[in-house]
Design a protein around this motif. Structure first.
Motif, short mmCIF file in Angstrom:
data_model
loop_
_atom_site.label_atom_id
_atom_site.label_comp_id
_atom_site.label_asym_id
_atom_site.label_seq_id
_atom_site.Cartn_x
_atom_site.Cartn_y
_atom_site.Cartn_z
N UNK A 16 -11.83 8.16 9.71
CA UNK A 16 -11.66 7.02 10.61
C UNK A 16 -12.52 5.84 10.14
N UNK A 17 -13.75 6.11 9.74
CA UNK A 17 -14.63 5.07 9.22
C UNK A 17 -14.09 4.51 7.91
N UNK A 18 -13.62 5.39 7.04
CA UNK A 18 -12.99 5.00 5.78
C UNK A 18 -11.86 4.01 6.04
N UNK A 19 -10.99 4.36 6.98
CA UNK A 19 -9.83 3.52 7.28
C UNK A 19 -10.24 2.19 7.89
N UNK A 20 -11.25 2.22 8.74
CA UNK A 20 -11.73 1.00 9.40
C UNK A 20 -12.27 0.01 8.36
N UNK A 21 -13.07 0.51 7.42
CA UNK A 21 -13.63 -0.35 6.37
C UNK A 21 -12.51 -0.94 5.52
N UNK A 22 -11.55 -0.10 5.15
CA UNK A 22 -10.46 -0.57 4.29
C UNK A 22 -9.61 -1.62 4.98
N UNK A 33 -3.20 4.98 0.25
CA UNK A 33 -1.78 4.70 0.52
C UNK A 33 -1.37 4.95 1.97
N UNK A 34 -1.99 5.92 2.60
CA UNK A 34 -1.58 6.26 3.98
C UNK A 34 -1.86 5.15 4.98
N UNK A 35 -2.65 4.15 4.56
CA UNK A 35 -2.95 3.03 5.44
C UNK A 35 -1.82 2.01 5.53
N UNK A 36 -0.94 2.00 4.54
CA UNK A 36 0.07 0.94 4.44
C UNK A 36 0.88 0.78 5.73
N UNK A 37 1.34 1.87 6.39
CA UNK A 37 2.11 1.69 7.63
C UNK A 37 1.31 1.02 8.76
N UNK A 38 -0.02 1.01 8.64
CA UNK A 38 -0.86 0.42 9.68
C UNK A 38 -1.20 -1.05 9.40
N UNK A 39 -0.58 -1.63 8.37
CA UNK A 39 -0.95 -2.97 7.93
C UNK A 39 0.15 -4.00 8.18
N UNK A 40 0.94 -3.80 9.20
CA UNK A 40 2.08 -4.68 9.44
C UNK A 40 1.68 -6.12 9.72
N UNK A 46 -0.66 -7.81 8.23
CA UNK A 46 -1.23 -8.48 7.05
C UNK A 46 -0.20 -9.46 6.50
N UNK A 47 -0.66 -10.66 6.13
CA UNK A 47 0.25 -11.76 5.79
C UNK A 47 0.89 -11.66 4.41
N UNK A 48 0.41 -10.79 3.54
CA UNK A 48 0.98 -10.66 2.20
C UNK A 48 1.36 -9.20 1.95
N UNK A 49 2.22 -8.94 0.95
CA UNK A 49 2.56 -7.55 0.62
C UNK A 49 1.33 -6.77 0.20
N UNK A 50 1.27 -5.51 0.64
CA UNK A 50 0.20 -4.60 0.24
C UNK A 50 0.86 -3.42 -0.48
N UNK A 51 0.54 -3.26 -1.75
CA UNK A 51 1.20 -2.26 -2.58
C UNK A 51 0.30 -1.05 -2.80
N UNK A 52 0.90 0.13 -2.73
CA UNK A 52 0.20 1.37 -3.04
C UNK A 52 1.00 2.12 -4.09
N UNK A 53 0.35 3.05 -4.76
CA UNK A 53 0.97 3.65 -5.94
C UNK A 53 1.82 4.89 -5.74
N UNK A 54 1.63 5.73 -4.72
CA UNK A 54 2.40 6.98 -4.70
C UNK A 54 3.91 6.78 -4.68
N UNK A 55 4.42 5.94 -3.80
CA UNK A 55 5.88 5.78 -3.70
C UNK A 55 6.46 5.17 -4.98
N UNK A 56 5.88 4.06 -5.45
CA UNK A 56 6.44 3.41 -6.63
C UNK A 56 6.19 4.25 -7.89
#
Length: 219
Positions: free
Chosen positions: A159-165, A187-194, A196-206
């Protein structure tokens, strides 16, 4: 049956990559090769060492001996070791972050690269710049370390990790056109970043999508 070997430098990348392969290449057999001392050694040295590169070479040679169809390198911190391994291992190798770096370079000129450990930040920045060069684009990269996040994750405080990120991503997003998350563990944070004003890319899916394309192309 398609056989994929995935080389990990720690346990945190196993589940997110497993989920993506199950979703995108459900018929594949996955062999996970995990050595959690690799990332620790890179972090202690502050950079990829010849000894770690040699061990990556050995693991990928072992994967080839298993007669897998393709190898996926799961860690950006050791990605540059793969470049030399490709000269000795004939089995095709895909880096988890190459497709992400290329996509980021195509989106905008100002690219933010975020990591929780410096040993991952620097090679990811170099990869983004290389991919931009390959595309004939000039980019400006803003580097950022999410201080304390990795330590929180290691201690079990996700939870702290995610909060900082999330806080760091929001701040970085105000300065760039696209944000690159340099580690699979983020990568698991991406769904929680709706918001955010710019695209946020993570590597597992791509990264797994690139793996699927390589298999579909007959490698």
């Amino acid at each position: 049956m398609t056989a994929i070997a995935v080389v990990h430098t720690g346990p945190v990348t196993v589940q997110p990559i497993k989920e993506q392969i199950s979703e995108q290449i459900p018929e594949a057999r996955v062999i996970n090769i995990v050595d959690d001392s690799l990332l620790n050694d890179v972090r202690a040295a502050g950079h990829l060492t010849p000894e770690v590169a040699s061990r990556i070479h050995s693991y990928m040679a072992n994967a080839q001996a298993m007669r897998v169809d393709i190898i996926l390198n799961a860690c950006s911190s050791v990605g540059e070791a793969v470049d030399s391994v490709r000269n000795f291992v004939s089995t095709p190798i895909v880096k988890i972050d190459e497709a992400m770096a290329e996509e980021a370079s195509s989106i905008g000129r100002r690219i933010g690269v975020l990591a929780t450990v410096s040993s991952t930040l620097e090679p990811t920045v170099r990869l983004v710049k290389k991919k931009a060069g390959d595309l004939g684009r000039t980019v400006e990269v803003t580097e950022r370390i999410a201080e304390g996040a990795f330590e929180a994750l290691l201690s079990g405080d996700s939870a702290r990790h995610d909060e900082i990120l999330k806080s760091t991503i929001s701040t970085l997003a105000e300065q760039v056109d696209v944000v690159v998350l340099a580690q699979v563990s983020m990568a698991r944070l991406v769904p929680q970043l709706e918001g955010v004003r710019v695209p946020v890319l993570s590597s597992p899916r791509s990264g797994v999508a690139a793996l699927k394309r390589a298999l579909g192309n007959g490698i």
